[in-house]
Scaffold this motif. Structure first.
Motif, PDB file in Angstrom:
ATOM      1  N   GLU A 388     -15.733   0.887  -5.795  1.00 32.58           N
ATOM      2  CA  GLU A 388     -15.015   0.437  -6.978  1.00 32.58           C
ATOM      3  C   GLU A 388     -14.652   1.592  -7.907  1.00 32.58           C
ATOM      4  N   PHE A 389     -15.362   2.705  -7.767  1.00 31.38           N
ATOM      5  CA  PHE A 389     -15.089   3.858  -8.615  1.00 31.38           C
ATOM      6  C   PHE A 389     -13.991   4.756  -8.047  1.00 31.38           C
ATOM      7  N   SER A 390     -13.750   4.653  -6.769  1.00 29.00           N
ATOM      8  CA  SER A 390     -12.685   5.443  -6.128  1.00 29.00           C
ATOM      9  C   SER A 390     -12.083   4.603  -5.011  1.00 29.00           C
ATOM     10  N   PHE A 391     -11.525   3.466  -5.401  1.00 32.72           N
ATOM     11  CA  PHE A 391     -10.998   2.524  -4.413  1.00 32.72           C
ATOM     12  C   PHE A 391      -9.843   3.154  -3.648  1.00 32.72           C
ATOM     13  N   ALA A 392      -9.781   2.835  -2.371  1.00 36.05           N
ATOM     14  CA  ALA A 392      -8.788   3.453  -1.499  1.00 36.05           C
ATOM     15  C   ALA A 392      -7.391   2.926  -1.806  1.00 36.05           C
ATOM     16  N   PRO A 393      -6.360   3.750  -1.624  1.00 39.94           N
ATOM     17  CA  PRO A 393      -4.986   3.276  -1.803  1.00 39.94           C
ATOM     18  C   PRO A 393      -4.616   2.265  -0.729  1.00 39.94           C
ATOM     19  N   ALA A 394      -3.622   1.446  -1.041  1.00 35.53           N
ATOM     20  CA  ALA A 394      -3.225   0.368  -0.123  1.00 35.53           C
ATOM     21  C   ALA A 394      -2.843   0.905   1.243  1.00 35.53           C
ATOM     22  N   GLU A 395      -2.173   2.048   1.286  1.00 27.84           N
ATOM     23  CA  GLU A 395      -1.741   2.572   2.581  1.00 27.84           C
ATOM     24  C   GLU A 395      -2.923   2.930   3.479  1.00 27.84           C
ATOM     25  N   ASP A 396      -4.036   3.370   2.904  1.00 27.61           N
ATOM     26  CA  ASP A 396      -5.218   3.679   3.702  1.00 27.61           C
ATOM     27  C   ASP A 396      -5.859   2.411   4.262  1.00 27.61           C
ATOM     28  N   ILE A 397      -5.827   1.343   3.470  1.00 27.28           N
ATOM     29  CA  ILE A 397      -6.415   0.075   3.915  1.00 27.28           C
ATOM     30  C   ILE A 397      -5.554  -0.550   5.004  1.00 27.28           C
ATOM     31  N   VAL A 398      -4.239  -0.479   4.837  1.00 27.13           N
ATOM     32  CA  VAL A 398      -3.331  -0.972   5.877  1.00 27.13           C
ATOM     33  C   VAL A 398      -3.506  -0.149   7.154  1.00 27.13           C
ATOM     34  N   ALA A 399      -3.668   1.158   6.995  1.00 29.96           N
ATOM     35  CA  ALA A 399      -3.859   2.019   8.174  1.00 29.96           C
ATOM     36  C   ALA A 399      -5.140   1.656   8.910  1.00 29.96           C
ATOM     37  N   LYS A 400      -6.206   1.374   8.178  1.00 28.46           N
ATOM     38  CA  LYS A 400      -7.455   0.950   8.806  1.00 28.46           C
ATOM     39  C   LYS A 400      -7.250  -0.370   9.547  1.00 28.46           C
ATOM     40  N   PHE A 401      -6.546  -1.314   8.930  1.00 26.11           N
ATOM     41  CA  PHE A 401      -6.282  -2.602   9.573  1.00 26.11           C
ATOM     42  C   PHE A 401      -5.531  -2.402  10.889  1.00 26.11           C
TER      43      PHE A 401
END
Length: 444
Positions: A388-401
C-alpha cells in the motif's frame, strides 16, 4: 465509493483472477477438481480455467483454493489475510449462477468483502496468528459472506445471519504451512463457508446474532484465547470512510508476503554492491517475532508449500536463480541441494524493536549481507513493491496477469477479460466475467 478505491479494487480483482487461472493446472488443484467432480456430478458453476461444471459451493471451494494455490495472491498486512481468494469465488458464483447483477453492483459487492474480513483481522491483532490460527482461513469467512450477501441483495437482518453462519465455520491451522497441500485449500474452504452463510441466510436459516461480541463462544473471545486482546472498535470504526481496500498489497514474488521485504532488500544490495554466491559468507535477517515464527524456521524439504513459505530457502532461490517467481518453484526444487545448502547460511533473528512496532510494521526487516572479504552491507525495508505504500502501476499488474494466463487463455479472451475488469462499473452484466474465466472450448 471514492474513485481511488474503485480504481484500486479493479486492479486487485484482476490480479486475483490471474492467480486463480494459473492455479487451475497445478497438481493440488487437479486433485480437488477430480475428487469433488466424482462426488458432485451436477451443477452450473464453472471451475476457473477449466470446462468443468459443478455445484456452486464446490466451485467456490476449488476456485478459492486456486487463487491461493501458489503464493501469488494479495495480502492485507495488518489484518494478515489474503482477501481476493476468499471474497471473489462466492461473488462470481452468485453472478454466474444465482442472480444477474450489473458491473456496478459487482464492484460494490467486492468492496464489501474486501473491507469486512481485513477489519476482523485488525480487530484480532497479531495475537490471533500467534496462537497458531491460519488467519486468512479464519477471517476469510466474513469477507466471503459480506460479498455474497451484498451480491444477493440480502436485507440487513439476513446479512447479520449470514455473518453469524459464516463465523461459526471459521477454521484453519497454521501448521499446514509446513508442506501440506491443505494450506492451499484453507482459502477455498473459507470462501465456501461464507458463501454457505449467504445462501442459507437468504432462505431463512439463522446464525449467531452476536458472533463477534458474545463474551463466551463468540469469534473474538474464542479466537483470542480468552485473553481479550482484541479491538472491537476496529470492526466498524470509520467504515465507509477509511477503506481497508487501499491497504491491500500485491505480490511480485511467488512466495509468502512476509518474505518480500527481505528479497527486495537483497536485490537492492546486489545492485549497489554486485556480489556472487561464491563471495557470500552469510545473510542475517532481523525481523519481528511474528515474521520469525511464520517464515524464519530452518528449512526442511517437506513440499512446495514449505519451500515457498520458508524465508531462508527463498533467499537462497533469489541468490541462485535471480528471481522468485513461478518458474523457480517446480516440484524438484524442494530437495535441491544447492538451495538447501545456501539456505543454511541465512540466519533469521528477532529484533525486539521491530516486534514492538506491532502489526502495522510486521514486515519491516533489516538485512545484513556478510561477504567473505569481511564486507558487510545493510539494507532496511518497511514494505515491498506492490504494498500500500508503493503500490504497483496498472501496467505492471496487467503484465503479471498476462504472464500468469498466457498458457491458458487465447489473446482475444485474455484482452476482453482485462478490459471488462478495468471498466467493470460500465458492464451491463457481471456474468460475462464468469464466462471469460472458463477455459476455451478446445482446452484439454
Amino acid at each position: 465509493m471514492p474513485e481511488e478505491v474503485r480504481e484500486r479494487i479493479k486492479l486487485l480483482i484482476l490480479d486475483s483472477l490471474g492467480c486463480g487461472l494459473y492455479g487451475a493446472q497445478l497438481p493440488w488443484s487437479k486433485i480437488l477438481q477430480d475428487t469433488l467432480g466424482k462426488t458432485d456430478t451436477g451443477g452450473n458453476t464453472y471451475v476457473w480455467g477449466t470446462r468443468q461444471r459443478i455445484s456452486s459451493p464446490h466451485a467456490v471451494l476449488i476456485n478459492g483454493s486456486q487463487v491461493q494455490s501458489f503464493e501469488l495472491d494479495d495480502v492485507h498486512r495488518v489484518g494478515i489475510m489474503h482477501v481476493g481468494a476468499v471474497t471473489l469465488p462466492g461473488l462470481i458464483a452468485v453472478a454466474e449462477s444465482h442472480r444477474d447483477m450489473s458491473g456496478k453492483d459487482f464492484l460494490a459487492s467486492a468492496v464489501a468483502g474486501y473491507e469486512i474480513g481485513p477489519r476482523v483481522g485488525v480487530c484480532m491483532t497479531q495475537q490471533h496468528m500467534g496462537q497458531g490460527w491460519h488467519t486468512g482461513a479464519t477471517l476469510g469467512v466474513f469477507s466471503s459472506a459480506a460479498a455474497s450477501a451484498r451480491a444477493l441483495k440480502l436485507t440487513s437482518d439476513q446479512t447479520v445471519h449470514a455473518l453469524g453462519i459464516a463465523g461459526t465455520q471459521s477454521a484453519g491451522l497454521l501448521a499446514a504451512q509446513h508442506g501440506a497441500m491443505v494450506k492451499r485449500m484453507h482459502a477455498g474452504r473459507s470462501a465456501q463457508s461464507g458463501f454457505y452463510g449467504a445462501i442459507l441466510a437468504e432462505s431463512g436459516f439463522t446464525g449467531i446474532l452476536d458472533v463477534f461480541e458474545s463474551p463466551f463462544g463468540g469469534f473474538c473471545s474464542t479466537f483470542s484465547g480468552g485473553a481479550h486482546e482484541y479491538d472491537m472498535n476496529a470492526l466498524s470504526g470509520g467504515l465507509g470512510e477509511q477503506f481497508e481496500t487501499m491497504r491491500i498489497a500485491l505480490k511480485f514474488y511467488s512466495c509468502v508476503g512476509s518474505n518480500h521485504t527481505t528479497l527486495d532488500a537483497i536485490r537492492d544490495i546486489q545492485k549497489a554492491h554486485p556480489f556472487t554466491v561464491d563471495d557470500l559468507d552469510k545473510v542475517v535477517v532481523h525481523c519481528s517475532r511474528i515474521t520469525l515464527d511464520h517464515v524464519g524456521w530452518p528449512y526442511k524439504p517437506e513440499g512446495l508449500v514449505s519451500a515457498q513459505l520458508n524465508l531462508p530457502f527463498c533467499v537462497a532461490t533469489l541468490l541462485l536463480e535471480g528471481d522468485v517467481f513461478v518458474e523457480q518453484f517446480t516440484p524438484d526444487v524442494v530437495t535441491n541441494k544447492a538451495r538447501i545448502a545456501l539456505s543454511e547460511r541465512v540466519k533469521v533473528v528477532e529484533d525486539p524493536e521491530i516486534s514492538a512496532l506491532g502489526s502495522k510494521h510486521r514486515h519491516k526487516i533489516r538485512v545484513d549481507v556478510h561477504l567473505r572479504d569481511g564486507s558487510v552491507f545493510t539494507e532496511t525495508r518497511e514494505s515491498p513493491k506492490g504494498s500500500e505504500f508503493s503500490f504497483a502501476p496498472a501496467e505492471d499488474i496487467v503484465a503479471k496477469f498476462k504472464k500468469l494466463t498466457n498458457h491458458l487463455l487465447p489473446p482475444a479472451q485474455q484482452s476482453e477479460l482485462i478490459d471488462i475488469m478495468l471498466n467493470v462499473e460500465k458492464a451491463p452484466s457481471a456474468r460475462r466475467i464468469a464466462e471469460l474465466l472458463r477455459a476455451p472450448e478446445n482446452a484439454k
